[in-house]
Motif scaffolding. Structure first.
Motif, mmCIF file in Angstrom:
data_model
loop_
_atom_site.group_PDB
_atom_site.id
_atom_site.type_symbol
_atom_site.label_atom_id
_atom_site.label_comp_id
_atom_site.label_asym_id
_atom_site.label_seq_id
_atom_site.Cartn_x
_atom_site.Cartn_y
_atom_site.Cartn_z
ATOM 1 N N ILE A 115 0.872 -1.179 0.000
ATOM 2 C CA ILE A 115 0.000 0.000 0.000
ATOM 3 C C ILE A 115 0.909 1.228 0.000
ATOM 4 C CG2 ILE A 115 -1.804 1.273 1.214
ATOM 5 C CD1 ILE A 115 -2.502 -1.377 2.646
ATOM 6 N N VAL A 116 0.677 2.157 -0.925
ATOM 7 C CA VAL A 116 1.530 3.343 -1.035
ATOM 8 C C VAL A 116 0.674 4.606 -0.980
ATOM 9 C CG1 VAL A 116 3.212 4.586 -2.445
ATOM 10 C CG2 VAL A 116 3.219 2.083 -2.418
ATOM 11 N N VAL A 117 1.007 5.492 -0.040
ATOM 12 C CA VAL A 117 0.378 6.814 0.041
ATOM 13 C C VAL A 117 1.367 7.824 -0.527
ATOM 14 C CG1 VAL A 117 -0.438 8.640 1.585
ATOM 15 C CG2 VAL A 117 -1.053 6.264 2.031
ATOM 16 N N THR A 118 0.895 8.660 -1.455
ATOM 17 C CA THR A 118 1.738 9.702 -2.046
ATOM 18 C C THR A 118 1.153 11.065 -1.727
ATOM 19 O OG1 THR A 118 2.367 8.241 -3.881
ATOM 20 C CG2 THR A 118 2.742 10.603 -4.178
ATOM 21 N N ASN A 119 1.932 11.903 -1.055
ATOM 22 C CA ASN A 119 1.497 13.271 -0.797
ATOM 23 C C ASN A 119 1.620 14.090 -2.078
ATOM 24 O OD1 ASN A 119 0.882 12.782 1.850
ATOM 25 N ND2 ASN A 119 2.727 13.721 2.699
ATOM 26 N N THR A 120 0.642 14.949 -2.301
ATOM 27 C CA THR A 120 0.608 15.697 -3.566
ATOM 28 C C THR A 120 1.141 17.112 -3.398
ATOM 29 O OG1 THR A 120 -1.712 16.195 -3.103
ATOM 30 C CG2 THR A 120 -1.274 14.343 -4.548
ATOM 31 N N ASP A 121 2.051 17.311 -2.443
ATOM 32 C CA ASP A 121 2.696 18.614 -2.316
ATOM 33 C C ASP A 121 3.902 18.662 -3.252
ATOM 34 O OD1 ASP A 121 4.633 17.049 -1.077
ATOM 35 O OD2 ASP A 121 3.945 17.568 0.945
ATOM 36 N N ALA A 122 4.716 19.714 -3.120
ATOM 37 C CA ALA A 122 5.842 19.899 -4.030
ATOM 38 C C ALA A 122 6.884 18.804 -3.906
ATOM 39 C CB ALA A 122 6.493 21.258 -3.763
ATOM 40 N N PHE A 123 6.921 18.099 -2.761
ATOM 41 C CA PHE A 123 7.943 17.087 -2.549
ATOM 42 C C PHE A 123 7.498 15.695 -2.993
ATOM 43 C CE2 PHE A 123 8.387 20.427 0.655
ATOM 44 C CZ PHE A 123 9.670 20.870 0.377
ATOM 45 N N ALA A 124 6.190 15.473 -3.115
ATOM 46 C CA ALA A 124 5.632 14.192 -3.585
ATOM 47 C C ALA A 124 6.236 13.001 -2.840
ATOM 48 C CB ALA A 124 5.822 14.046 -5.088
ATOM 49 N N GLN A 125 6.378 13.135 -1.525
ATOM 50 C CA GLN A 125 6.944 12.044 -0.734
ATOM 51 C C GLN A 125 5.927 10.905 -0.595
ATOM 52 O OE1 GLN A 125 9.792 13.547 2.592
ATOM 53 N NE2 GLN A 125 8.071 14.963 2.579
ATOM 54 N N THR A 126 6.459 9.697 -0.433
ATOM 55 C CA THR A 126 5.592 8.527 -0.334
ATOM 56 C C THR A 126 5.828 7.788 0.977
ATOM 57 O OG1 THR A 126 7.199 7.091 -1.440
ATOM 58 C CG2 THR A 126 5.576 8.211 -2.836
ATOM 59 N N GLY A 127 4.795 7.071 1.400
ATOM 60 C CA GLY A 127 4.884 6.165 2.536
ATOM 61 C C GLY A 127 4.363 4.811 2.108
ATOM 62 N N THR A 128 5.079 3.743 2.439
ATOM 63 C CA THR A 128 4.724 2.401 1.970
ATOM 64 C C THR A 128 4.483 1.462 3.138
ATOM 65 O OG1 THR A 128 6.038 2.686 -0.043
ATOM 66 C CG2 THR A 128 5.477 0.426 0.585
ATOM 67 N N TYR A 129 3.388 0.732 3.070
ATOM 68 C CA TYR A 129 3.132 -0.378 3.991
ATOM 69 C C TYR A 129 3.406 -1.643 3.189
ATOM 70 C CZ TYR A 129 0.931 -2.677 8.030
ATOM 71 O OH TYR A 129 0.695 -3.436 9.157
ATOM 72 N N SER A 130 4.593 -2.216 3.379
ATOM 73 C CA SER A 130 5.004 -3.367 2.574
ATOM 74 C C SER A 130 4.159 -4.602 2.887
ATOM 75 C CB SER A 130 6.479 -3.683 2.831
ATOM 76 O OG SER A 130 7.288 -2.596 2.432
ATOM 77 N N ASN A 131 3.746 -5.297 1.822
ATOM 78 C CA ASN A 131 2.918 -6.511 1.961
ATOM 79 C C ASN A 131 1.724 -6.257 2.870
ATOM 80 O OD1 ASN A 131 4.784 -7.968 0.370
ATOM 81 N ND2 ASN A 131 6.018 -8.451 2.159
ATOM 82 N N GLY A 132 1.131 -5.090 2.694
ATOM 83 C CA GLY A 132 0.075 -4.663 3.609
ATOM 84 C C GLY A 132 -1.330 -5.105 3.242
ATOM 85 N N TYR A 133 -1.499 -5.697 2.061
ATOM 86 C CA TYR A 133 -2.855 -6.040 1.618
ATOM 87 C C TYR A 133 -2.780 -7.269 0.726
ATOM 88 C CZ TYR A 133 -7.654 -5.193 -0.047
ATOM 89 O OH TYR A 133 -8.991 -5.303 -0.326
ATOM 90 N N PHE A 134 -3.744 -8.169 0.892
ATOM 91 C CA PHE A 134 -3.770 -9.343 0.017
ATOM 92 C C PHE A 134 -5.083 -9.380 -0.769
ATOM 93 C CE2 PHE A 134 -5.361 -10.746 4.154
ATOM 94 C CZ PHE A 134 -6.536 -11.417 3.828
#
Length: 199
Positions: A115-134
């Motif tokens: 699962i990946v969340v991407t912030n839509t600000d100027a930095f476009a940083q992401t946060g990942t929950y590895s193997n978080g969903y099946f």
């Protein structure tokens, strides 16, 4: 620090925990200083702490709740590389916030995914929950034996197929079987309910 002139300098800020707006202070060698309040902002990458549920059908359409920190208010979500449609008050869900995102999964092949969340600000940083969903394929029925019975019910039928799980139930034309018994991921039996004649 690189002193460019008596009115300009450059520096590389060090690391900082979390998002924050901070005061910038410049101190000359003789000890005098000047400051500007809340002049610099650290922007943290999003972090996913928890997700619910942990999985859903390959057809998609599962409502997923993500909690964490530092989500931008218009962050996007992908589950296994597939867009997860953001939900809000118009869908009966809370407004998206820095700590919670509700979204609806898209279709995907059977697989454990990130699962990946991407912030839509100027930095476009992401946060990942590895193997978080099946993603799990739904059960399929390949054969029913016998394929007919009395309207009074109380007959045992055998159902073969794939992807059956312990605790699965069986319905015939919307009516629950009197009892459903799981034997394996390919075999179940059902004690048929009372029903009017017809297919």
């Amino acid at each position: 620090i690189d002193i460019v002139s008596d009115t300009s300098l450059t520096c590389e800020p060090g690391p900082h925990a979390g998002s924050a707006e901070l005061t910038v202070v410049v101190t000359n060698p003789e000890g005098q200083s000047g400051q500007r309040l809340l002049a610099y902002k650290y922007v943290a990458a999003p972090v996913i702490w928890y997700r619910s549920p942990t999985g859903g059908t390959t057809a998609g359409g599962t409502d997923l709740v993500l909690t964490g920190r530092d989500f931008s208010l218009d962050a996007t979500v992908q589950v296994g590389g597939v867009d997860c449609t953001i939900l809000g008050p118009g869908d009966g869900k809370p407004q998206q916030s820095a700590n919670r995102i509700d979204c609806r999964t898209g279709a995907h092949a059977e697989e454990v995914v990130d699962i990946v969340v991407t912030n839509t600000d100027a930095f476009a940083q992401t946060g990942t929950y590895s193997n978080g969903y099946f993603y799990v394929a739904p059960p399929t029925i390949t054969n029913i034996t016998p394929d007919s019975g009395l309207t009074t019910g109380y007959e045992t039928i055998s159902i073969t197929g794939t992807k059956f799980v312990n605790g699965a139930t069986v319905r015939i034309d919307g009516t629950a079987c009197i009892s459903s018994t799981y034997f394996s991921d390919t075999l179940m039996t059902c004690l048929t309910p009372v029903h009017a004649a017809g297919v």
